[in-house]
Design an enzyme around this catalytic site. Structure first.
Site, PDB file in Angstrom:
ATOM      1  N   CYS A 190      -5.219  15.555  -1.406  1.00  0.00           N
ATOM      2  CA  CYS A 190      -4.092  14.893  -2.067  1.00  0.00           C
ATOM      3  C   CYS A 190      -3.545  13.882  -1.052  1.00  0.00           C
ATOM      4  O   CYS A 190      -2.913  14.257  -0.072  1.00  0.00           O
ATOM      5  CB  CYS A 190      -3.063  15.955  -2.426  1.00  0.00           C
ATOM      6  SG  CYS A 190      -1.640  15.292  -3.278  1.00  0.00           S
ATOM      7  N   CYS A 216       2.275 -17.991 -12.952  1.00  0.00           N
ATOM      8  CA  CYS A 216       1.640 -17.950 -14.272  1.00  0.00           C
ATOM      9  C   CYS A 216       0.130 -18.152 -14.141  1.00  0.00           C
ATOM     10  O   CYS A 216      -0.327 -19.175 -13.630  1.00  0.00           O
ATOM     11  CB  CYS A 216       2.232 -19.042 -15.156  1.00  0.00           C
ATOM     12  SG  CYS A 216       1.382 -19.146 -16.733  1.00  0.00           S
TER      13      CYS A 216
END
Ligand SMILES: [Zn+2]
Length: 315
Positions: free
Chosen positions: A141, A166
């Site tokens: 983990c 953009c």
């Protein structure tokens, strides 16, 4: 009165002991950090001071691309993508490590087994056994922030990723560049699988509007791509790009190798020396999620020109 005296004495001794302990530890780190990658305060909190990142926030949690995971601090190879699995626990999980790369030590809590980089002792997370997730009965983990991901390379072409506001405008310039074979617009760097444009516009998925550029390294180079990236947007803007404001419009280079990272750093340094305050982030490439069809080669279909990107020669 006597009791208070002893209490003060013990408290004093305790703090002195702690202070010495910390002193010793940070001295060790000081000796070695020179050779290691520079860490951000948040990376230091987890990697050096053995903290834990908040679950479901790591950039590499949902990364399903093929490649290898390195130590954020020393670049040692730690895990392969083929050993990654979804444990639904909020942190990247692996059922095996690259041989000899990860050391197991008893955690300070006396219960868990801590895992650290065998090369530099960076804190990675914990290992749990016999939980039944995979046949190997092992779950590393790992804090996403302790790792760096390097995607597997495709033969013959190079696939690179740029975010400069953009994506219509970013793609517009890259698709016309010599040596570029293909461009695709999409999203990278977030924590939601397969996000839609609408979701990303909510500004809470963590993704940046990103353009995937496939180029022929015989005709052009990554350096040329990086130069074009800087020459077609305002890389000093810190809150978006042009009139587009929001985290999805930030400027970022997503690197896929140490070499790409070094080239990007080189151009950031050149620009800094020229007096620019570069806001561009350098991030390891993670899963690229293709955007909806109507965003692809947007300006070609519209027959118009970008409103927030324009070319200006710098290099
Ligand atoms: Zn390491």
């Amino acid at each position: 009165m006597k009791r208070i005296y002893w209490l003060i004495l013990f408290t004093g001794m305790f703090f002195t002991m702690c202070a010495q302990g910390h002193q010793k530890k940070s001295d060790n780190i000081k000796l070695t950090t020179m050779e290691f990658n520079k860490l951000t305060p948040e990376e230091e909190r987890v990697i050096i001071h053995k903290g834990t990142e908040r679950p479901y926030t790591g950039e590499l949690l949902n990364n399903k691309s093929e490649g290898v995971y390195l130590c954020k601090r020393c670049d040692a190879e730690l895990y392969r993508s083929s050993d990654k699995f979804d444990a639904q626990c909020g942190w990247p999980s692996f059922d095996d490590e690259i041989e000899g790369a990860v050391k197991r030590v008893q955690d300070a809590d006396g219960r868990r087994t801590e895992i650290i980089c065998n090369n530099c002792d960076a804190h990675l997370g914990h290992v749990f056994l016999d939980e039944g997730f995979t046949s190997k009965q092992t779950r590393h983990c790992v804090n996403s922030i302790s790792l760096k991901f390097i995607p597997a390379r495709q033969e013959g072409t190079s696939k690179v990723y740029f975010a400069s506001g953009c994506f219509w405008g970013t793609e517009y310039f890259f698709m016309k560049a010599p040596g570029v074979k293909e461009t695709t617009v999409g999203f990278m760097g977030g924590h939601v699988d397969n996000p839609t444009y609408e979701q990303v516009c909510q500004k809470n998925t963590g993704h940046l509007e990103t353009t995937e550029v496939v180029f022929d390294p015989v005709v052009t180079s990554y350096e040329e791509m990086v130069k074009l990236f800087f020459e077609t947007h305002d890389f000093t803007q810190t809150n978006g790009q042009g009139p587009d404001i929001g985290p999805q419009y930030l400027s970022s280079i997503f690197y896929s190798s140490q070499l790409e990272k070094e080239i990007a750093e080189k151009y950031i340094n050149i620009l800094t020396e020229k007096g620019y305050k570069v806001a561009t982030m350098l991030k390891p490439a993670s899963t690229f999620w293709e955007a909806e069809n109507y965003h692809q080669e947007y300006y070609t279909y519209k027959g118009t020109k970008p409103y927030c990107h324009k070319y200006r020669k710098i290099f």
